[in-house]
Design a protein around this motif. Structure first.
Motif, mmCIF file in Angstrom:
data_model
loop_
_atom_site.group_PDB
_atom_site.id
_atom_site.type_symbol
_atom_site.label_atom_id
_atom_site.label_comp_id
_atom_site.label_asym_id
_atom_site.label_seq_id
_atom_site.Cartn_x
_atom_site.Cartn_y
_atom_site.Cartn_z
ATOM 1 N N ARG A 1 0.842 -1.198 0.000
ATOM 2 C CA ARG A 1 0.000 0.000 0.000
ATOM 3 C C ARG A 1 0.878 1.249 0.000
ATOM 4 N NH1 ARG A 1 -5.270 -0.767 0.094
ATOM 5 N NH2 ARG A 1 -6.012 -2.834 0.751
ATOM 6 N N ASP B 1 -6.396 -6.848 -2.488
ATOM 7 C CA ASP B 1 -6.422 -6.110 -1.226
ATOM 8 C C ASP B 1 -6.076 -7.032 -0.062
ATOM 9 O OD1 ASP B 1 -7.902 -3.269 -1.765
ATOM 10 O OD2 ASP B 1 -8.670 -4.813 -3.097
ATOM 11 N N SER C 1 -2.321 -7.727 0.566
ATOM 12 C CA SER C 1 -1.433 -6.667 1.050
ATOM 13 C C SER C 1 -0.970 -6.896 2.487
ATOM 14 C CB SER C 1 -2.134 -5.308 0.941
ATOM 15 O OG SER C 1 -3.248 -5.239 1.819
#
Length: 524
Positions: free
Chosen positions: A58, A146, A149
């Protein structure tokens, strides 16, 4: 002794002429292990994120960016293909390949792993070639990147050579080489680990990525005492601290040497209750479980003076909430962010209707070094509940013993905080609000709340790509959970970091401190 040791490191750096490239960070608690799969706790994962990389990382604004995967795409509704970065080495010089990804994904599902909820829907992880992998899921999974991550990649060879093929099990107190040593691909290496005392990191000169900062060494020191931590910052013995006690924010800002960085945090603080056992473990009520009755759960909820906690305990630095995610999370539902009214008299009536006109006694588990004013929040809740006849036996302890206890579900009533690492509502739906299974769903649903309709909606939310339909499903699931009083949400806390004026860094709303973005000003 801790402050002296930190000061000694600073003096040594000055003597060597590299003080401007050394940063000393203090926190109220410590990372409990160097194993990235052993505890799904933000501080631990944030610290280890400087040593280990995930396939997807991120950026400063929480957007996804390439990590150990340079690209990813869906090749079918249930298959994602990841192109892995070439010419990457672990800190011991071992090349990074697809075998490490397959190993790490399997390790997250092994006994002792706290990361099962990230990979619990994986059907298969396949090696296409040395630098390409495919992940097949049981259902379509559009937010899988997502999820990736937070799943850090370990060296298969290192783990096998060091008998660390399974994660450290914090619930059982089991340790292995990964507890104290580390071998990642990240921008910093682990130089020294002294649990509870000091952890030292040094820059990885062979890091594959860009390091914007100029820090060569980071010394991380847990300092549990608030006053000691603030004094160390103001005297210049440490450079960064978290959190700044709310009562000291103005004092830090008035200092010539430091400033307080504040901002909203994505973490929700909430209370959980054992809703599974037929008899509570820690209560004077025998032969039944009061928390199985919604009226009791609602009574607890409406007995809590959240505005009083916001004003007196949190000094205004919190946002009371009625749902399990805050603004800034995908799927946040503004119309559901309304709490039930504070109503002690109504709460007493609910307890009487449920068969407890005189209340009852129960133990409340709480950390005292994890969240902002955590033990004080629990004290305030206990005082509130005493007004409706509930006697709380407060068991506040360091997170080193608190987390293993509650993760064993050895609790009747507890406080917990949760930051959705995917920045998406599916995360708490899967990890906190889903019925508990043996694959990772409901892994942090420590009171075993269970509504099959919420589970059904969570699965649909995972697979849905249409944003409007997806938000409608999230709304329905959150509303069911809210009506059930599945948990008692309290507030989102605010960030407060103390930072030396010689240091520049990035404050993300997930409370992550990334060493690679820290800069020490020249001449400082």
């Amino acid at each position: 002794m801790r402050i002296k040791s930190v000061l000694a490191v600073g003096l040594l750096c000055a003597a060597l002429g590299v003080q401007a490239q050394a940063v000393r960070i203090a926190n109220q608690g410590d990372a409990l292990s160097m194993d990235p799969h052993s505890l799904n706790e933000s501080l631990q994962l944030d610290v280890l994120g400087n040593i280990y990389d995930a396939l997807v990382l991120r950026d400063k604004d929480l957007s996804l960016m390439p990590g150990l995967a340079t690209a990813w795409k869906q090749t079918s509704p249930t298959v994602w293909r990841f192109d892995l970065r070439k010419n990457v080495q672990f800190h011991d010089g071992t090349p990074f390949t697809a075998d490490d990804v397959l190993f790490s994904m399997a390790r997250t599902q092994a006994d002792g792993s706290d990361m099962k909820s990230y990979t619990n829907d994986f059907k298969a992880v396949r090696k296409v070639d040395s630098h390409t992998v495919e992940i097949e899921t049981n259902k379509p999974f559009p937010i899988l990147p997502d999820m990736m991550s937070r799943v850090m990649i370990m060296s298969k060879k290192w783990c096998e050579d060091n008998q660390a093929t399974r994660p450290v099990d914090r619930r059982k107190g089991i340790e292995n080489a990964a507890s104290f040593r580390a071998n990642g691909t990240g921008p910093y290496r682990l130089r020294e680990r002294q649990p509870g005392v000091r952890t030292t990191f040094v820059r990885n000169g062979n890091y594959w990525g860009k390091v914007e900062g100029n820090v060569q060494e980071v010394v991380f020191t847990p300092i549990g005492n608030d006053a000691t931590r603030v004094a160390a910052l103001l005297s210049g013995e440490i450079d960064v601290m978290e959190p700044v006690p709310l009562q000291d924010v103005d004092r830090v800002n008035a200092s010539p040497n430091a400033r307080a960085l504040t901002g909203p945090e994505l973490r929700t603080i909430f209370l959980g209750m054992d809703q599974k056992r037929d008899e509570l473990l820690y209560s004077n009520i025998k032969g039944k479980n009061p928390f199985k009755d919604k009226r009791v759960r609602q009574a607890f909820y409406q007995a809590i003076d959240i505005e009083g906690i916001r004003k007196t305990v949190m000094r205004g630095a919190s946002s009371p909430t009625g749902e399990m995610v805050g603004n800034g999370i995908n799927g946040f539902q503004p119309d559901l962010n309304k709490r039930l009214p504070y109503d002690p008299e109504g709460a007493k009536k609910l307890l009487t209707e449920a068969g407890y006109p005189n209340g009852f006694e129960v133990t409340m588990n709480c950390p005292n070094d994890r969240y902002v004013n955590d033990s004080r929040i629990c004290q305030a809740v206990a005082a509130n509940l005493s007004r409706i006849g509930v006697k709380i036996n407060l068991a506040a302890e360091t997170k080193g013993t608190y987390f293993p206890k509650i993760l064993r579900r050895d609790t009747s009533f507890y406080l917990l905080g949760w930051t959705p690492s995917t920045v998406d509502a599916h995360d708490p739906l899967n990890a906190i609000m889903s019925c508990v299974d043996d694959k990772g769903a409901g892994q942090f649903n420590l009171g075993a709340y269970c509504n099959p309709k919420v589970d059904e909606l969570a699965r649909k939310v995972q697979a849905e790509t249409d944003k409007t339909k997806r938000n409608a499903m999230i709304h329905e699931a959150f509303k069911i959970h809210q009506d059930d009083i599945g948990h008692i949400p309290l507030h989102q806390q605010a960030l407060a970091w103390g930072v030396s004026k010689r240091v520049e860094l990035v404050q993300r709303p997930d409370n992550n401190i990334s060493f690679k973005w820290i800069k020490v000003k020249s001449g400082a």
